[in-house]
Design a protein around this motif. Structure first.
Motif, PDB file in Angstrom:
ATOM      1  N   LEU A  85       0.836  -1.195   0.000  1.00 51.86           N
ATOM      2  CA  LEU A  85       0.000   0.000   0.000  1.00 51.86           C
ATOM      3  C   LEU A  85       0.875   1.251   0.000  1.00 51.86           C
ATOM      4  O   LEU A  85       1.960   1.267   0.585  1.00 51.86           O
ATOM      5  CB  LEU A  85      -0.908   0.028   1.236  1.00 51.86           C
ATOM      6  CG  LEU A  85      -1.931  -1.099   1.386  1.00 51.86           C
ATOM      7  CD1 LEU A  85      -2.672  -0.936   2.711  1.00 51.86           C
ATOM      8  CD2 LEU A  85      -2.901  -1.133   0.235  1.00 51.86           C
ATOM      9  N   GLU A  89      -2.912   5.330   0.910  1.00 57.65           N
ATOM     10  CA  GLU A  89      -3.833   4.206   1.100  1.00 57.65           C
ATOM     11  C   GLU A  89      -3.815   3.710   2.546  1.00 57.65           C
ATOM     12  O   GLU A  89      -4.850   3.338   3.100  1.00 57.65           O
ATOM     13  CB  GLU A  89      -3.458   3.068   0.145  1.00 57.65           C
ATOM     14  CG  GLU A  89      -3.706   3.390  -1.318  1.00 57.65           C
ATOM     15  CD  GLU A  89      -3.144   2.340  -2.255  1.00 57.65           C
ATOM     16  OE1 GLU A  89      -3.711   2.151  -3.348  1.00 57.65           O
ATOM     17  OE2 GLU A  89      -2.121   1.703  -1.898  1.00 57.65           O
ATOM     18  N   ASP A  92      -5.668   6.138   4.675  1.00 54.24           N
ATOM     19  CA  ASP A  92      -7.096   6.026   4.398  1.00 54.24           C
ATOM     20  C   ASP A  92      -7.685   4.811   5.116  1.00 54.24           C
ATOM     21  O   ASP A  92      -8.751   4.900   5.752  1.00 54.24           O
ATOM     22  CB  ASP A  92      -7.312   5.926   2.889  1.00 54.24           C
ATOM     23  CG  ASP A  92      -8.790   5.913   2.520  1.00 54.24           C
ATOM     24  OD1 ASP A  92      -9.615   6.332   3.349  1.00 54.24           O
ATOM     25  OD2 ASP A  92      -9.122   5.475   1.397  1.00 54.24           O
ATOM     26  N   GLU A  93      -7.001   3.657   5.026  1.00 54.63           N
ATOM     27  CA  GLU A  93      -7.526   2.431   5.636  1.00 54.63           C
ATOM     28  C   GLU A  93      -7.476   2.483   7.162  1.00 54.63           C
ATOM     29  O   GLU A  93      -8.233   1.776   7.832  1.00 54.63           O
ATOM     30  CB  GLU A  93      -6.744   1.213   5.129  1.00 54.63           C
ATOM     31  CG  GLU A  93      -6.987   0.909   3.657  1.00 54.63           C
ATOM     32  CD  GLU A  93      -6.397  -0.431   3.236  1.00 54.63           C
ATOM     33  OE1 GLU A  93      -5.874  -1.150   4.115  1.00 54.63           O
ATOM     34  OE2 GLU A  93      -6.451  -0.745   2.032  1.00 54.63           O
ATOM     35  N   LYS A 124       6.011   1.710  -1.731  1.00 55.85           N
ATOM     36  CA  LYS A 124       4.823   1.201  -1.048  1.00 55.85           C
ATOM     37  C   LYS A 124       5.259   0.298   0.101  1.00 55.85           C
ATOM     38  O   LYS A 124       6.423  -0.096   0.168  1.00 55.85           O
ATOM     39  CB  LYS A 124       3.908   0.464  -2.023  1.00 55.85           C
ATOM     40  CG  LYS A 124       3.308   1.368  -3.092  1.00 55.85           C
ATOM     41  CD  LYS A 124       2.258   0.639  -3.923  1.00 55.85           C
ATOM     42  CE  LYS A 124       1.583   1.573  -4.909  1.00 55.85           C
ATOM     43  NZ  LYS A 124       0.505   0.894  -5.663  1.00 55.85           N
TER      44      LYS A 124
END
Length: 274
Positions: A85, A89, A92-93, A124
């Protein structure tokens, strides 16, 4: 002596004695004490969650964001999600999109790259487990290698942290592994169950084995102790690789020596006097 003089003398002595007592009392009087300063109790730090979250640049808030990220990455890994990720991301999660740019920059440049639980893959991030296992086959292979190399067992805690769907896989391997409780910390150790060496062992010998500690001893010390007790330690019986010896070529001297200009005898003429 006249009675009047006697009375005056007695009165004088009493006055002198009273004056002496007054001087002594003044000399031993305690000094005046300074006023005691009152301690001012500082107000305790606030524990209001809203004020804690408002500390965008504070270290407490930053490490709180990091801890939440690591827990989420670990949960993803244990659920079998293997795709990395981006930082956006992840935030956000974990419902942390309110993290400021300074915190985000700190995560990218310092916190995540230097965290032993996180690995960077082309910008990532993925969870970095303590063991390289992903399924039943890879775990069984790891346990077998540990057994063959004499490394012993593997902590169940490390397996649970590394292996997705761990409980299900461990139930499948129940007949191929051994579970031992370590007495020092009551943690469970998982060993590979080599069925080819199954043989009964008396309980007395098992107790002696478990009560014998070799902590802090090197292999050489253990071997020396066994030799003193007349016990031969197991030697390495694996195939030995012979070192490759390179042949060094030496320039051999010629057996026959050629005299100077011998090969030109048919051309040169001898000018020596007859």
């Amino acid at each position: 002596m006249d009675k009047a003089l006697m009375r005056e003398r007695e009165a004088f002595r009493k006055k002198a004695f009273a004056a002496t007592l007054e001087v002594k009392k003044r000399s031993i009087a305690p000094p005046t004490s300074e006023p005691v300063k009152k301690k001012v109790n500082k107000a305790p730090p606030t524990t209001d969650p809203s004020s804690y979250k408002s500390m965008t640049g504070g270290s407490q808030y930053k490490f709180g964001v990091l801890a939440r990220i690591v827990r989420h990455m670990k949960t993803r890994h244990q659920d079998g999600e293997s795709h990395p990720l981006s930082i956006d991301e992840i935030l956000d999660e974990t419902n942390q999109l309110n993290a400021g740019p300074k915190v985000k920059q700190w995560l990218i440049t310092e916190a995540l790259p230097h965290n032993p639980k996180v690995q960077d893959i082309d910008g990532k991030y993925l969870f970095k487990p303590p063991l390289p296992v992903r399924d039943r086959k890879s775990l069984l292979k790891l346990l077998r290698q540990h057994d063959m190399k004499g490394h012993g067992g593997v902590l169940l805690d490390d397996i649970q942290e590394s292996l997705p769907h761990c409980d299900k896989v461990m139930r499948q391997l129940d007949k191929e592994i051994l579970r031992i409780i370590r007495q020092t910390d009551k943690k469970q150790i998982i060993f590979y169950h080599d069925k080819g060496i199954n043989f009964p062992v008396e309980k007395e010998f098992q107790q002696l084995w478990r009560n014998t500690s070799v902590d802090g001893l090197q292999d050489d010390n253990i071997e020396e102790y066994l030799n003193k007790q007349g016990i031969k330690s197991m030697q390495d019986t694996g195939p030995k690789v012979k070192p490759i010896r390179r042949k060094v070529r030496k320039n051999r001297a010629r057996a026959t020596k050629i005299s100077d200009n011998e090969h030109m005898q048919h051309v040169l003429q001898n000018y020596d006097a007859p």
